[in-house]
Write a protein that holds these residues in place. Structure first.
Motif, PDB file in Angstrom:
ATOM      1  N   TYR A  48       1.105  -1.213  -0.130  1.00  6.35           N
ATOM      2  CA  TYR A  48      -0.513   0.082   0.342  1.00  6.35           C
ATOM      3  C   TYR A  48       1.101   0.913   0.453  1.00  6.35           C
ATOM      4  CZ  TYR A  48      -3.455  -3.353   1.241  1.00  6.35           C
ATOM      5  OH  TYR A  48      -4.334  -4.351   1.268  1.00  6.35           O
ATOM      6  N   GLY A  49       2.299   1.101  -0.663  1.00  7.44           N
ATOM      7  CA  GLY A  49       3.326   2.093  -0.158  1.00  7.44           C
ATOM      8  C   GLY A  49       3.057   2.837  -1.920  1.00  7.44           C
ATOM      9  N   GLY A  50       4.351   3.666  -2.014  1.00  7.55           N
ATOM     10  CA  GLY A  50       4.720   4.003  -3.319  1.00  7.55           C
ATOM     11  C   GLY A  50       5.186   5.810  -3.273  1.00  7.55           C
ATOM     12  N   THR A  51       5.578   5.680  -3.955  1.00  4.35           N
ATOM     13  CA  THR A  51       5.784   7.355  -3.990  1.00  4.35           C
ATOM     14  C   THR A  51       4.988   8.552  -4.145  1.00  4.35           C
ATOM     15  OG1 THR A  51       8.708   6.748  -4.420  1.00  4.35           O
ATOM     16  CG2 THR A  51       7.679   9.168  -5.603  1.00  4.35           C
ATOM     17  N   PHE A  52       4.995   9.286  -3.696  1.00  5.90           N
ATOM     18  CA  PHE A  52       3.702  10.261  -4.177  1.00  5.90           C
ATOM     19  C   PHE A  52       4.442  11.736  -3.700  1.00  5.90           C
ATOM     20  CE2 PHE A  52       1.183   6.827  -2.836  1.00  5.90           C
ATOM     21  CZ  PHE A  52      -0.374   7.254  -2.650  1.00  5.90           C
ATOM     22  N   ALA A  53       3.747  12.871  -4.346  1.00  7.85           N
ATOM     23  CA  ALA A  53       4.786  14.099  -4.905  1.00  7.85           C
ATOM     24  C   ALA A  53       3.302  15.207  -4.580  1.00  7.85           C
ATOM     25  CB  ALA A  53       5.218  14.207  -5.763  1.00  7.85           C
ATOM     26  N   HIS A  54       3.919  16.200  -4.022  1.00  8.65           N
ATOM     27  CA  HIS A  54       2.803  17.349  -4.445  1.00  8.65           C
ATOM     28  C   HIS A  54       1.976  17.555  -5.665  1.00  8.65           C
ATOM     29  CE1 HIS A  54       1.321  21.346  -3.952  1.00  8.65           C
ATOM     30  NE2 HIS A  54       1.401  20.921  -3.140  1.00  8.65           N
ATOM     31  N   LYS A  55       1.448  17.744  -5.597  1.00 11.55           N
ATOM     32  CA  LYS A  55       0.247  17.610  -6.763  1.00 11.55           C
ATOM     33  C   LYS A  55       1.565  18.864  -8.065  1.00 11.55           C
ATOM     34  CE  LYS A  55      -2.406  21.879  -5.808  1.00 11.55           C
ATOM     35  NZ  LYS A  55      -1.780  22.981  -6.084  1.00 11.55           N
ATOM     36  N   ASP A  56       2.080  19.554  -7.570  1.00 13.26           N
ATOM     37  CA  ASP A  56       2.858  21.191  -8.247  1.00 13.26           C
ATOM     38  C   ASP A  56       3.699  19.996  -8.840  1.00 13.26           C
ATOM     39  OD1 ASP A  56       1.327  22.478  -7.192  1.00 13.26           O
ATOM     40  OD2 ASP A  56       3.317  23.543  -5.801  1.00 13.26           O
ATOM     41  N   ILE A  57       4.241  19.021  -8.535  1.00 11.53           N
ATOM     42  CA  ILE A  57       5.739  18.508  -8.167  1.00 11.53           C
ATOM     43  C   ILE A  57       5.241  17.150  -9.578  1.00 11.53           C
ATOM     44  CG2 ILE A  57       7.710  17.194  -8.466  1.00 11.53           C
ATOM     45  CD1 ILE A  57       7.493  18.634  -5.518  1.00 11.53           C
ATOM     46  N   ALA A  58       4.096  16.720  -8.956  1.00 10.28           N
ATOM     47  CA  ALA A  58       3.968  15.912  -9.937  1.00 10.28           C
ATOM     48  C   ALA A  58       2.932  15.633 -10.863  1.00 10.28           C
ATOM     49  CB  ALA A  58       2.211  15.152  -9.071  1.00 10.28           C
ATOM     50  N   PHE A  59       2.719  16.918 -11.410  1.00  4.91           N
ATOM     51  CA  PHE A  59       1.839  17.576 -12.669  1.00  4.91           C
ATOM     52  C   PHE A  59       3.498  17.628 -13.748  1.00  4.91           C
ATOM     53  CE2 PHE A  59      -1.849  19.844 -10.552  1.00  4.91           C
ATOM     54  CZ  PHE A  59      -2.769  18.481 -10.880  1.00  4.91           C
TER      55      PHE A  59
END
Length: 272
Positions: free
Chosen positions: A107-118
């Motif tokens: 249930y993990g993974g790498t997440f980023a703030h939407k600014d960075i994810a875009f």
């Protein structure tokens, strides 16, 4: 937003979660759209890019007072070398970054703030980025509507307490039984239902035998705002000693006037 959400972008499910009231989008899911078997390899390749590090460094300096610029400079100098590698966990550990989080496991993974994810999505696929933004905006609009409904429902509940207190203090003699008291409360609640919806709670249930909840659970934001106002007015009329028929007439006229105004209000329309 709620704690976790999932949107579908070009047949790829992308998880979104709230961290410190900010939206973080799963980079692992985005990477799966291009490399479903080894999404982490794509993320690491992105982190090796000098332009990526410049972006991340500037973002952290704008949003993170604890960001370590000394460690960042050391990483940036190595960028571009064939031997240079960097994982999301290393980036966070070395610099104290907050724009990216990474957790191992099912249930993990790498997440980023939407600014960075875009920006990552744009690096993976411009088309994917555009659809990601579109679906993300759709999610936020749906959440705003739900928020408006929740606020209206809570406001109605608060005002209902004022309403029931007025009934208790002015309409219920001490000698009534519990069943009689309940009847008075239901009767007064139906005055509001009649004034706004044009039917009693029982009439609505008879018309909707398969629906759960009550008539107010299916009201829209405009109706909930109006209902909250009617509850306050009825409490005041009860304290003034007005009889039920007269109160119903006034409340119905008030509901008609307010609904006309509320349905034309641009701010309220955005919450519908």
């Amino acid at each position: 937003m709620s704690k976790n959400n999932t949107i579908t972008v070009l047949n790829t499910e992308v998880k979104i979660k709230a961290i410190d009231q900010n939206d973080f989008i799963c980079l692992t899911d985005i990477a799966k759209s291009r490399n479903p078997d080894h999404p982490d390899d794509l993320i690491r390749n992105w982190l090796r890019n000098r332009n990526t590090l410049e972006l991340l460094g500037i973002w952290e300096q704008l949003h993170n007072p604890d960001f370590n610029p000394v460690e960042f400079d050391g990483i940036r100098k190595k960028a571009g070398l064939n031997s240079f590698t960097l994982t999301p966990k290393q980036w966070v550990s070395f610099t104290g970054a907050i724009g990216i989080t990474s957790k191992a496991g099912r249930y993990g993974g790498t997440f980023a703030h939407k600014d960075i994810a875009f920006e990552f999505a744009s690096w993976v696929s411009v088309e994917f980025k555009l659809y990601l933004i579109k679906e993300f905006q759709r999610l936020k609009e749906a959440e705003q509507k739900q928020l408006g409904w929740d606020v209206g429902r809570q406001l109605t509940k608060i005002n209902y307490r004022i309403h029931t207190d007025a009934i208790k203090e002015n309409l219920i003699p001490a000698e009534l039984t519990k069943q009689q008291v309940s009847f008075v409360y239901a009767s007064e609640a139906d005055i509001l239902n009649m004034a706004l919806f044009g039917k009693t709670a029982k009439q609505w249930r008879d018309e909707h035998p398969n629906d759960k909840g009550n008539i107010r659970d299916y009201a829209n934001v405009t109706q909930l705002v109006c209902l909250a106002n009617l509850e306050n007015l009825n409490a005041h009329f009860i304290q003034q000693g007005l009889e039920q028929p007269e109160r119903l007439r006034i409340l119905n006229n008030t509901a008609i006037q307010q609904m006309k105004l509320l349905t034309e209000d641009k701010a309220v329309k955005k919450l519908q």
